[in-house]
Design an enzyme around this catalytic site. Structure first.
Site, PDB file in Angstrom:
ATOM      1  N   ARG A  99     -22.706 -48.531  70.425  1.00  0.00           N
ATOM      2  CA  ARG A  99     -23.160 -47.300  69.771  1.00  0.00           C
ATOM      3  C   ARG A  99     -22.067 -46.753  68.850  1.00  0.00           C
ATOM      4  O   ARG A  99     -22.340 -46.294  67.738  1.00  0.00           O
ATOM      5  CB  ARG A  99     -23.545 -46.256  70.822  1.00  0.00           C
TER       6      ARG A  99
ATOM      7  N   CYS B 150     -19.551 -37.361  72.306  1.00  0.00           N
ATOM      8  CA  CYS B 150     -20.340 -38.519  72.747  1.00  0.00           C
ATOM      9  C   CYS B 150     -21.616 -38.525  71.919  1.00  0.00           C
ATOM     10  O   CYS B 150     -21.587 -38.212  70.734  1.00  0.00           O
ATOM     11  CB  CYS B 150     -20.621 -38.440  74.246  1.00  0.00           C
TER      12      CYS B 150
END
Length: 283
Positions: A183, A240
């Site tokens: 990611r 995040c």
């Protein structure tokens, strides 16, 4: 007072203490009803359930319509009302747990510190550690009890997207991204339709804070691994995908004796929603 982690054995010794509040934070980002269903099937005795999507998150849109991320912080007044509905007082010891290595429990731990409540801890090893110790679960729903916790001075700090933009590229602050490496590199468009990361950010997957048994690594090991990444913790920013697993890195820093890093609550989901903000890809 437990302020970071608590073992299953220590929690078991206090499980019937009326001044302790146990909170089940189990969740599944792909199945939003899974956490509540798991709670109904069996939870720690006396535990209440926390819904990540509603009780531990606020409105995704600001008053001006700007997107705030997938799990933006709620108003502090709303959070206080939720904490009171769980029976939390100013003197309560709160213990959060999940079945996911602490990724969701750490969010509640951080949010309690955000409203100035220091007596907050995460069950080290979560539900698996509790069951491995031979401790029982319950399906009983605890009787409602109103708490009286009040907001006090925050024990943590946050930064906005504008703050992050002001600091990237100048070397003033370090941004540490808790997402998985694919990611971070921009290779998982199923979860992150706009792939990549904040320019200059470093990657430290939150699961790297855990030992093979699912418990947090020892403080000395965490410090050895995290200190080179963050430098001065007071200059570090944790982020995040949506401000949840970044709290796991913040908890690990606290365990390591490296306190003071800030949370970027909107994180990648807010950052990438504005095409004017720069995006980096790759390692």
């Amino acid at each position: 007072m437990y302020t970071t982690l608590i073992s299953a054995a220590d929690l078991a010794g206090h499980i019937d203490n009326p001044s302790w509040v146990i909170v089940d934070c189990r969740h599944d980002l792909m199945n939003l009803s899974a956490g509540r269903e798991a709670y109904a099937a069996g939870h720690l005795p006396h535990a209440v359930f926390a819904d990540i999507e509603t009780e531990l998150s606020g409105a995704r849109r600001a008053a001006d319509g700007a997107f705030r991320g997938r799990h933006p912080l709620p108003l502090k007044a709303d959070l206080i009302a939720t904490l009171r509905s769980w029976g939390i007082d100013d003197e309560s010891q709160v213990v959060a747990y999940d079945a996911h290595g602490g990724m969701f429990a750490a969010r509640l731990w951080w949010m309690l510190r955000w409203v100035g409540h220091p007596a907050a801890a995460v069950l080290d090893g979560g539900l698996a550690a509790w069951q491995a110790a031979g401790l029982a679960l319950s399906t009983d729903i605890p009787a409602h009890r109103s708490g009286a916790i009040g907001e006090r001075a925050a024990l943590v700090t946050t930064v906005s997207a504008a703050d992050v933009l002001d600091h990237i590229g100048g070397g003033k602050r370090v941004v540490l991204d808790a997402r998985a490496a694919d990611r971070f590199r921009g290779e998982n468009e199923t979860i992150d339709p706009v792939g990549g990361h904040i320019p200059g950010a470093k990657n430290h997957f939150f699961k790297d804070n855990l030992a093979p048994d699912g418990r947090f690594k020892e403080a000395a090991q965490l410090k050895a691994e995290l200190a080179p990444l963050v430098g001065n913790p007071q200059d570090a920013i944790m982020q995040c995908g949506s401000g949840v697993t970044a709290c796991h890195n913040l908890l690990a820093l606290e365990v390591a004796g490296l306190p003071g890093a800030a949370l970027y609550p909107g994180s990648w989901s807010e950052w990438c929603a504005d095409p004017a903000r720069p995006v980096a890809k790759g390692a």
